[in-house]
Write a protein that holds these residues in place. Structure first.
Motif, PDB file in Angstrom:
ATOM      1  N   ILE A   1       4.654   9.665 -11.510  1.00  0.00           N
ATOM      2  CA  ILE A   1       3.504  10.119 -10.504  1.00  0.00           C
ATOM      3  C   ILE A   1       3.069   8.630  -9.947  1.00  0.00           C
ATOM      4  O   ILE A   1       2.551   8.518  -8.849  1.00  0.00           O
ATOM      5  CB  ILE A   1       2.264  10.949 -11.352  1.00  0.00           C
TER       6      ILE A   1
ATOM      7  N   ALA B   1       2.708  20.176 -13.294  1.00  0.00           N
ATOM      8  CA  ALA B   1       3.523  19.025 -13.381  1.00  0.00           C
ATOM      9  C   ALA B   1       4.741  19.089 -12.535  1.00  0.00           C
ATOM     10  O   ALA B   1       5.039  18.395 -11.701  1.00  0.00           O
ATOM     11  CB  ALA B   1       4.001  18.763 -14.797  1.00  0.00           C
TER      12      ALA B   1
ATOM     13  N   THR C   1       7.232  11.750 -23.277  1.00  0.00           N
ATOM     14  CA  THR C   1       7.094  12.954 -22.086  1.00  0.00           C
ATOM     15  C   THR C   1       5.745  12.466 -21.370  1.00  0.00           C
ATOM     16  O   THR C   1       5.746  12.252 -20.182  1.00  0.00           O
ATOM     17  CB  THR C   1       6.661  14.164 -22.923  1.00  0.00           C
ATOM     18  N   GLY C   2       4.593  12.097 -21.883  1.00  0.00           N
ATOM     19  CA  GLY C   2       3.423  11.938 -21.349  1.00  0.00           C
ATOM     20  C   GLY C   2       3.575  10.424 -20.455  1.00  0.00           C
ATOM     21  O   GLY C   2       3.076  10.508 -19.336  1.00  0.00           O
ATOM     22  N   LEU C   3       3.974   9.484 -21.042  1.00  0.00           N
ATOM     23  CA  LEU C   3       4.254   8.168 -20.290  1.00  0.00           C
ATOM     24  C   LEU C   3       5.332   8.386 -19.189  1.00  0.00           C
ATOM     25  O   LEU C   3       4.973   7.819 -18.129  1.00  0.00           O
ATOM     26  CB  LEU C   3       4.872   7.188 -21.241  1.00  0.00           C
TER      27      LEU C   3
ATOM     28  N   SER D   1      11.188  11.902 -33.310  1.00  0.00           N
ATOM     29  CA  SER D   1      10.174  12.760 -33.894  1.00  0.00           C
ATOM     30  C   SER D   1       9.248  13.709 -33.040  1.00  0.00           C
ATOM     31  O   SER D   1       9.167  13.049 -31.667  1.00  0.00           O
ATOM     32  CB  SER D   1       9.193  12.216 -34.946  1.00  0.00           C
ATOM     33  N   ALA D   2       8.617  14.673 -33.379  1.00  0.00           N
ATOM     34  CA  ALA D   2       7.821  15.478 -32.421  1.00  0.00           C
ATOM     35  C   ALA D   2       6.971  14.442 -31.635  1.00  0.00           C
ATOM     36  O   ALA D   2       6.375  14.502 -30.557  1.00  0.00           O
ATOM     37  CB  ALA D   2       6.971  16.480 -32.992  1.00  0.00           C
ATOM     38  N   GLY D   3       6.167  13.496 -32.455  1.00  0.00           N
ATOM     39  CA  GLY D   3       5.068  12.682 -31.748  1.00  0.00           C
ATOM     40  C   GLY D   3       5.660  11.731 -30.721  1.00  0.00           C
ATOM     41  O   GLY D   3       5.241  11.578 -29.775  1.00  0.00           O
ATOM     42  N   VAL D   4       6.732  11.154 -31.183  1.00  0.00           N
ATOM     43  CA  VAL D   4       7.439  10.284 -30.116  1.00  0.00           C
ATOM     44  C   VAL D   4       7.746  10.837 -28.952  1.00  0.00           C
ATOM     45  O   VAL D   4       7.851  10.529 -27.695  1.00  0.00           O
ATOM     46  CB  VAL D   4       8.559   9.577 -30.715  1.00  0.00           C
TER      47      VAL D   4
ATOM     48  N   LEU E   1       0.617  23.342 -18.156  1.00  0.00           N
ATOM     49  CA  LEU E   1       0.965  21.807 -17.935  1.00  0.00           C
ATOM     50  C   LEU E   1       2.167  22.015 -17.106  1.00  0.00           C
ATOM     51  O   LEU E   1       2.246  21.090 -15.806  1.00  0.00           O
ATOM     52  CB  LEU E   1       1.159  21.033 -18.899  1.00  0.00           C
TER      53      LEU E   1
ATOM     54  N   ILE F   1       5.683  11.263 -17.465  1.00  0.00           N
ATOM     55  CA  ILE F   1       4.999  11.939 -16.201  1.00  0.00           C
ATOM     56  C   ILE F   1       4.013  10.897 -15.460  1.00  0.00           C
ATOM     57  O   ILE F   1       3.859  10.931 -14.392  1.00  0.00           O
ATOM     58  CB  ILE F   1       4.258  12.974 -16.884  1.00  0.00           C
ATOM     59  N   VAL F   2       3.305  10.248 -16.252  1.00  0.00           N
ATOM     60  CA  VAL F   2       2.269   9.126 -15.626  1.00  0.00           C
ATOM     61  C   VAL F   2       3.238   8.250 -14.882  1.00  0.00           C
ATOM     62  O   VAL F   2       2.924   7.949 -13.789  1.00  0.00           O
ATOM     63  CB  VAL F   2       1.389   8.424 -16.925  1.00  0.00           C
TER      64      VAL F   2
ATOM     65  N   LEU G   1       6.531  13.715 -27.541  1.00  0.00           N
ATOM     66  CA  LEU G   1       5.310  13.997 -26.746  1.00  0.00           C
ATOM     67  C   LEU G   1       4.797  12.606 -26.018  1.00  0.00           C
ATOM     68  O   LEU G   1       4.458  12.700 -24.862  1.00  0.00           O
ATOM     69  CB  LEU G   1       4.178  14.583 -27.628  1.00  0.00           C
ATOM     70  N   LEU G   2       4.768  11.761 -26.962  1.00  0.00           N
ATOM     71  CA  LEU G   2       4.292  10.348 -26.256  1.00  0.00           C
ATOM     72  C   LEU G   2       5.186   9.857 -25.132  1.00  0.00           C
ATOM     73  O   LEU G   2       4.692   9.676 -23.856  1.00  0.00           O
ATOM     74  CB  LEU G   2       4.432   9.361 -27.466  1.00  0.00           C
TER      75      LEU G   2
END
Lengths: 315, 326
Positions: free
Chosen positions: A305, A250, A297-299, A289-292, A246, A301-302, A294-295
């Protein structure tokens, strides 16, 4: 003023601005504490993303559908090969690096062989290849617990005045890559193929040879990266390259290289790699936390872009 | 990708006959690879070819087939979804928690996630974004949400889902009936209805479609929403079989689904996809992935490689056939 406007028109400047903003947000949070150390850490980690990112950039620039999905498996196998050849012995460092490079080049060449012989999309070719490489690595690297030679480990962690030497070398390498891309026949041919493969062929570009060289280059850089990662993290590992699938794509896209091909730039790879590493550091500093993490990071990146917007394909 | 098919003008009847045969052969290739894998299994372990054996071997084929169909819809529109695996994992986590404890909230979350897919389609079209990168970013989002919902493996599938997936029809194992049903429904919708033709046309020739007055925004939104819908079905089916969930449960599905579509005769560009082929491709991968390799006594180390090798062999066979087609 005019020069500032010229600078802002560069596609790669935004990734650096993003990296700067993330860094400022983090030191604002810590009250100015640890800002320098954060840059040192970001530089040493960004190096690994930049090396594979540059390889991926050349591949993506070849045009739609060109992408190297075998990089993670390649990195994993090369890290094992490097560690086995070096065998903890300082005198074998150069041989080990060469072996990792050769392993990566062989993988890149095999990738192109599949693309050429089976006339299949590079995504599927590199994907199938990565399945096979992964198995070879699992079988070859099973229970491998060889530490890198002390000289190699300290080289990958070596810093001068807080600047990792590996980062300085990678900057020099990126300058070389930028010159190759913009000023050499090889790079111009890659750009030409990405813009219009048929026109490039009619203009006398040896399309097959350039594509072969590009996939081999990407493979070689993956192999080198694997050896360096094994040195930096003190040991080879099957999963050592996983995040670079990724990350390599990215950084290329966030850095302003067109996914439609034919338009590339090297500085953006650096900016985007620093941005991603600093982003992770920031989220870790904030203690989410790990979940937040990742969330977000993804948001981001989107979001990046979307803000940067896609370019119309040239056709 | 390099070679553009060139119209070569009128052909003699014998050439046309050869061409038709090559096309037929190409269309039959996915089915032939499945038969080949089945024959290999039958030869290695005859007892596996039974009602019970198929139920067992094809257990995980339903979620894989649904995920493959999901991927097929975006590929029909010349896009790629690199987030389908983590999305299936996210749906699995919702199914094992909210859908059981508070069914209404669970249904709303799942419907909302299909809405997110539709929005992504709109965003990708309006801003002309590369779908690879957008879905790459989304794969982090789904994974993050899945971890937030279910920090450690657990949860439990709703009872109605468990009993549905454990359904044992007479004579024909449930996975085979389900696969036939999925293939038939999607084949009818995408290949036989007029809007299905428009959807595939959006991947075949955007410009022509938009000049004919069709909204490309709408086709993209519909394709992505369908991907979301089948992603949801895949996640639910998966949890119905495994009974509990884990945030990483679907991660392998992204690449498996792409491979399934290609194995089933789909192409990355041009709107050339085949729902029946995709389901067959998924079944082939599901069978080849572990039952066949276990019977062949291939150590687990090399099972991933065998998947890659099967892909390469099928694609090589396709090249040989396509060469005749030209």
């Amino acid at each position: 003023m005019a020069s500032l406007r010229l600078l802002l028109a560069k596609p790669w400047i935004w990734s650096f601005i993003g990296a700067l903003l993330v860094w400022l947000a983090t030191i604002a949070f810590t009250g100015g504490y640890g800002g320098g150390g954060m840059i040192t850490a970001a530089l040493s980690l960004a190096v690994f993303t930049v090396i594979v990112g540059v390889g991926q950039m050349f591949v993506i620039t070849l045009g739609p559908g060109n992408v190297d999905l075998s990089l993670p498996a390649n990195i994993g196998l090369a890290s094992a090969v490097a560690m086995k050849v070096m065998d903890g012995n300082d005198s074998m460092i150069a041989v080990g690096l060469l072996a990792a490079l050769a392993c990566g080049m062989a993988i890149g060449a095999a990738n192109y062989l599949l693309i050429w012989a089976l006339r299949i999309p590079p995504i599927i070719a590199t994907l199938s290849a990565s399945f096979i490489i992964q198995s070879i690595d699992i079988s070859y690297g099973r229970g491998l617990q060889i530490k890198p030679p002390p000289g190699f480990a300290s080289f990958t962690n070596w810093q001068i005045f807080g600047i990792p030497v590996l980062a300085i070398l990678t900057v020099l390498f990126s300058v070389g890559a930028a010159i190759a891309l913009q000023r050499m026949i090889y790079g111009r041919s890659v750009l030409a193929i990405g813009q219009n493969i048929r026109a490039a062929w009619l203009a006398g570009v040896n399309v097959g040879r350039i594509r072969f060289l590009t996939y081999t280059l990407s493979g070689a850089l993956g192999g080198l990266d694997g050896a360096l990662l094994a040195g930096y993290f003190r040991g080879a590992n099957v999963d050592i390259g996983n995040e670079y699938l990724l990350a390599s794509i990215a950084v290329v896209v966030i850095g302003g290289t067109s996914v439609a091909g034919g338009k590339a730039n090297v500085p953006g790879v650096w900016g985007a790699a620093l941005f991603l590493v600093l982003l992770l550091t920031m989220l870790n500093t904030f203690g989410v936390s790990a979940g937040v993490r990742l969330l977000l990071t993804g948001l981001i990146i989107v979001g990046v872009i979307t803000a940067a917007g896609g370019q119309k394909a040239l056709r | 990708m390099t070679a553009v098919p060139v119209e070569t003008g009128p052909k003699s009847s014998s050439e046309r006959g050869a061409l038709a045969r090559a096309r037929l052969l190409r269309g039959l290739l996915p089915a032939m690879s499945l038969v080949l894998v089945l024959l290999a299994i039958a030869w290695l372990n005859p007892r596996a070819i039974s009602y019970f054996g198929f139920s067992l071997m094809l257990n995980l084929a339903i979620p894989i087939a649904l995920a493959t169909i999901a991927q097929m819809f975006v590929i029909a529109g010349n896009e790629l979804d690199l987030s389908i695996g983590t999305f299936v994992g996210f749906v699995g986590c919702v199914t094992a928690t909210w859908l059981k404890d508070a069914p209404l909230v669970g249904v709303l979350i799942l419907l909302g996630s299909i809405g997110v897919y539709a929005l992504l389609g709109a965003l990708i079209h309006l801003r002309n974004l590369p779908s690879i990168v957008v879905t790459l970013g989304m794969s982090f989002v789904w994974q993050g949400l899945a971890i937030l919902i279910l920090p450690k493996p657990g949860g439990k599938a709703p009872d109605w889902l468990l009993s549905l997936m454990a359904f044992k029809p007479p004579f024909v194992p449930f996975p085979i009936i389900a696969a036939l049903l999925i293939a038939a429904v999607v084949h009818f919708g995408l290949m036989r209805t007029s809007y299905g033709v428009i959807l595939r046309g959006s991947g075949g020739n955007e410009a022509a479609l938009s000049r004919a007055g069709w909204s490309l925004l709408k086709t993209k939104v519909v394709l992505f929403a369908l991907t979301g819908l089948f992603g949801v079905l895949s996640g639910m089916a998966l949890i119905g079989i495994t009974t509990s969930a884990d945030a990483n449960i679907g991660n392998g599905y992204t690449l498996l689904a792409i491979a399934g579509v290609i194995l089933g005769g789909g192409e990355f560009v041009g709107g050339r996809v085949s729902p029946i082929g995709a389901v067959i491709g998924a079944l082939t991968l599901a069978l080849a992935a572990s039952p066949l390799l276990t019977f062949m006594h291939i150590p687990p180390d090399w099972q991933v490689a065998a998947n890659g090798a099967i892909l390469i062999i099928v694609l090589a066979a396709r090249v040989l056939i396509s060469r005749k087609e030209r």
